[in-house]
Design a protein around this motif. Structure first.
Motif, PDB file in Angstrom:
ATOM      1  N   ALA A   1      17.079  31.293 -42.840  1.00  0.00           N
ATOM      2  CA  ALA A   1      16.100  30.088 -42.763  1.00  0.00           C
ATOM      3  C   ALA A   1      14.724  30.891 -42.546  1.00  0.00           C
ATOM      4  N   GLY A   2      14.628  31.690 -41.679  1.00  0.00           N
ATOM      5  CA  GLY A   2      13.466  32.453 -41.043  1.00  0.00           C
ATOM      6  C   GLY A   2      13.067  31.770 -39.684  1.00  0.00           C
ATOM      7  N   TRP A   3      12.742  32.532 -38.741  1.00  0.00           N
ATOM      8  CA  TRP A   3      12.644  31.989 -37.304  1.00  0.00           C
ATOM      9  C   TRP A   3      11.450  32.800 -36.507  1.00  0.00           C
ATOM     10  N   PHE A   4      11.065  33.747 -36.809  1.00  0.00           N
ATOM     11  CA  PHE A   4       9.811  34.587 -36.048  1.00  0.00           C
ATOM     12  C   PHE A   4       8.567  33.932 -36.099  1.00  0.00           C
TER      13      PHE A   4
ATOM     14  N   PHE B   1       4.850  27.788 -40.936  1.00  0.00           N
ATOM     15  CA  PHE B   1       6.418  28.048 -39.976  1.00  0.00           C
ATOM     16  C   PHE B   1       7.198  26.575 -40.261  1.00  0.00           C
ATOM     17  N   GLY B   2       6.306  25.332 -39.856  1.00  0.00           N
ATOM     18  CA  GLY B   2       6.911  24.319 -39.913  1.00  0.00           C
ATOM     19  C   GLY B   2       8.099  23.954 -39.105  1.00  0.00           C
ATOM     20  N   THR B   3       9.047  22.856 -38.889  1.00  0.00           N
ATOM     21  CA  THR B   3       9.886  22.722 -37.876  1.00  0.00           C
ATOM     22  C   THR B   3      11.095  23.455 -38.329  1.00  0.00           C
ATOM     23  N   PHE B   4      12.287  23.361 -37.373  1.00  0.00           N
ATOM     24  CA  PHE B   4      13.489  23.846 -37.537  1.00  0.00           C
ATOM     25  C   PHE B   4      14.279  23.439 -38.760  1.00  0.00           C
ATOM     26  N   THR B   5      13.941  21.991 -38.725  1.00  0.00           N
ATOM     27  CA  THR B   5      14.663  21.285 -40.102  1.00  0.00           C
ATOM     28  C   THR B   5      13.839  21.542 -41.209  1.00  0.00           C
TER      29      THR B   5
ATOM     30  N   HIS C   1       4.933  34.437 -39.004  1.00  0.00           N
ATOM     31  CA  HIS C   1       4.140  33.477 -39.760  1.00  0.00           C
ATOM     32  C   HIS C   1       2.947  33.220 -39.370  1.00  0.00           C
ATOM     33  N   ILE C   2       2.567  33.196 -38.045  1.00  0.00           N
ATOM     34  CA  ILE C   2       1.113  32.970 -37.550  1.00  0.00           C
ATOM     35  C   ILE C   2       0.366  34.140 -38.076  1.00  0.00           C
ATOM     36  N   GLY C   3       0.785  35.314 -37.753  1.00  0.00           N
ATOM     37  CA  GLY C   3       0.118  36.507 -38.352  1.00  0.00           C
ATOM     38  C   GLY C   3      -0.241  36.755 -39.715  1.00  0.00           C
ATOM     39  N   TYR C   4       0.691  36.308 -40.339  1.00  0.00           N
ATOM     40  CA  TYR C   4       0.664  36.456 -41.900  1.00  0.00           C
ATOM     41  C   TYR C   4       0.017  35.285 -42.595  1.00  0.00           C
ATOM     42  N   GLY C   5      -0.199  34.216 -41.904  1.00  0.00           N
ATOM     43  CA  GLY C   5      -0.458  32.938 -42.644  1.00  0.00           C
ATOM     44  C   GLY C   5       0.507  32.087 -43.230  1.00  0.00           C
ATOM     45  N   TYR C   6       1.948  32.275 -43.172  1.00  0.00           N
ATOM     46  CA  TYR C   6       2.933  31.620 -43.648  1.00  0.00           C
ATOM     47  C   TYR C   6       3.129  30.336 -42.853  1.00  0.00           C
TER      48      TYR C   6
END
Length: 330
Positions: free
Chosen positions: A114-117, A128-132, A121-126
C-alpha cells in the motif's frame, strides 16, 4: 512460481562511489543466483529508510535497476519488496512489470504493497492520504493489475483509478505472479487471500503464530485454500563463519542506527526491538534460529537482507548453503 529463499538488497551505501554502485548490485544478484536463491529483490523507495540509514544515502529507482539486472542474470526471479502502489498508476505498473517479464524471459514477480513512507510522498509530491485511503487504492489497483497481467482488458471506474479496456502487450505468459508484502492481519492479508500468489510477512518473529492464524482466517473468508498461498518471512540476516564477527557486525550496525537519533533508543534498546527480526551468528546458529523462530511456525520460506555484509565475497554462498536445505526439505 516458488520463492522459498529470496535475497533483498536494501542498502547501496557500501559502494565507494556512484560509478561503483551498480557493479556491486550486479555482483550480489549473480552471487545470489549462483548460491541457489529463488529471487532477488530491491526496495521501491526514493530515500533510504530510517532503520537502515539517513534519507540522503544512496537509493536506486527499482524498475530501472531490475531491468538492468534482467540482462545480467539468467535464472533468478526479479522483484521489488515491495512496490509502493501510491507511486505509479496501476495500469502503468502492470505494463512496467510485464515489460520486466519480457526483458527477463519470464522471471518477473510483481511485489506490491500500500505504501507507507510519508517523507518520500512529501518530497516527491505524491498524495499520501490516510491509512485507509492507501488500502482502498491498493484494492482498486489490484482489480486493474491482475486482469492486465492475465491478458484481459479491464474497464474499471473506481474512486481512485479509471481504465478503458486497458491493453497490455506483449506478454510472455498469463500467470505473472503477484506478491503482497506486509503484516496487516485485516487489510493486507485479506487482499493477499483475494489476489496474491505469495505473501511476504513483515513482522517481529514472535508474532508469526498469530499472523499465520490470521492469514488462515482471511483465506477462509475469501473461500481460498491457504495451502495455495505461499508465505515467506522477511529476516535481517548477519551470518559469518566466525560467529563472533557476525555479532560484532551486528553491534556496529546497531551503533550506527543509534547515532542517527541521539535522543532515540539506545543500542541495548535497539538490540531488544530489532533483534526480533535479526538472525545473527555462525551458520549453525543462524540455521537453528531460522528453523525455530520462523519455519517451525508453518512459514514456507524466508527472504533475507544482509545489510552488514551481504556485499562481501562469499557471504551469499554461505547464506545459500545455510538456508537452502532448511527451506527445501521434502
Amino acid at each position: 512460481m516458488s520463492i522459498r529463499l529470496g535475497y533483498q538488497m536494501p542498502n547501496f551505501s557500501h559502494a565507494a562511489s556512484p560509478r561503483e554502485l551498480f557493479p556491486s548490485v550486479i555482483a550480489q544478484a549473480r552471487a545470489a543466483e549462483a548460491a541457489g536463491f529463488d529471487a532477488a529483490f530491491v526496495m521501491d523507495h526514493f530515500y533510504q529508510l530510517p532503520v537502515l540509514g539517513a534519507p540522503e544515502e544512496p537509493m536506486l529507482e527499482a524498475y530501472t535497476a531490475l531491468g538492468a539486472l534482467a540482462t545480467a542474470t539468467e535464472r533468478i526471479q526479479l522483484s521489488t519488496l515491495v512496490t509502493g502502489n501510491t507511486y505509479r498508476n496501476p495500469a502503468l505498473l502492470a505494463k512496467t512489470v510485464t515489460t520486466l517479464d519480457v526483458v527477463s524471459g519470464g522471471r518477473a514477480v510483481l511485489g506490491i504493497g500500500a505504501g507507507w513512507f510519508e517523507l518520500e510522498h512529501i518530497g516527491y509530491g505524491y498524495e499520501f492520504g490516510t491509512f485507509t485511503d492507501r488500502f482502498r487504492r491498493l484494492d482498486e489497483a489490484l482489480q486493474i493489475i491482475q486482469p492486465m497481467l492475465r491478458g484481459e482488458r479491464p474497464t474499471f471506474d473506481g474512486e481512485w483509478y479509471h481504465t478503458r479496456e486497458a491493453l497490455n502487450e506483449p506478454r510472455v505468459r498469463d500467470d505473472l505472479p503477484i506478491l503482497l508484502g506486509g503484516g496487516g492481519e485485516k487489510k493486507t492479508f485479506a487482499l493477499a487471500a483475494r489476489f496474491a500468489d505469495h505473501l511476504n510477512i513483515i513482522c517481529d518473529a514472535p508474532e508469526l503464530p498469530a499472523k499465520i492464524e490470521a492469514l488462515r482466517q482471511r483465506c477462509a473468508e475469501a473461500g481460498r485454500d491457504p495451502e495455495t498461498l505461499e508465505t515467506s518471512f522477511l529476516a535481517f540476516l548477519i551470518v559469518d563463519e566466525d560467529g563472533d564477527r557476525a555479532r560484532k557486525l551486528q553491534d556496529e550496525l546497531l551503533r550506527k542506527q543509534a547515532a542517527q537519533d541521539p535522543s532515540g533508543p539506545s543500542v541495548d534498546e535497539l538490540r531488544e526491538t530489532l533483534g526480533r527480526r535479526q538472525f545473527v551468528g555462525d551458520p549453525d546458529d543462524v540455521a537453528e534460529q531460522i528453523q525455530r523462530r520462523v519455519l517451525d511456525h508453518g512459514v514456507d520460506g524466508v527472504i533475507v537482507n544482509m545489510v552488514a555484509n551481504g556485499h562481501e565475497p562469499g557471504v551469499l554462498e554461505l547464506a545459500g548453503k545455510t538456508l537452502g536445505p532448511l527451506v527445501r526439505k521434502g
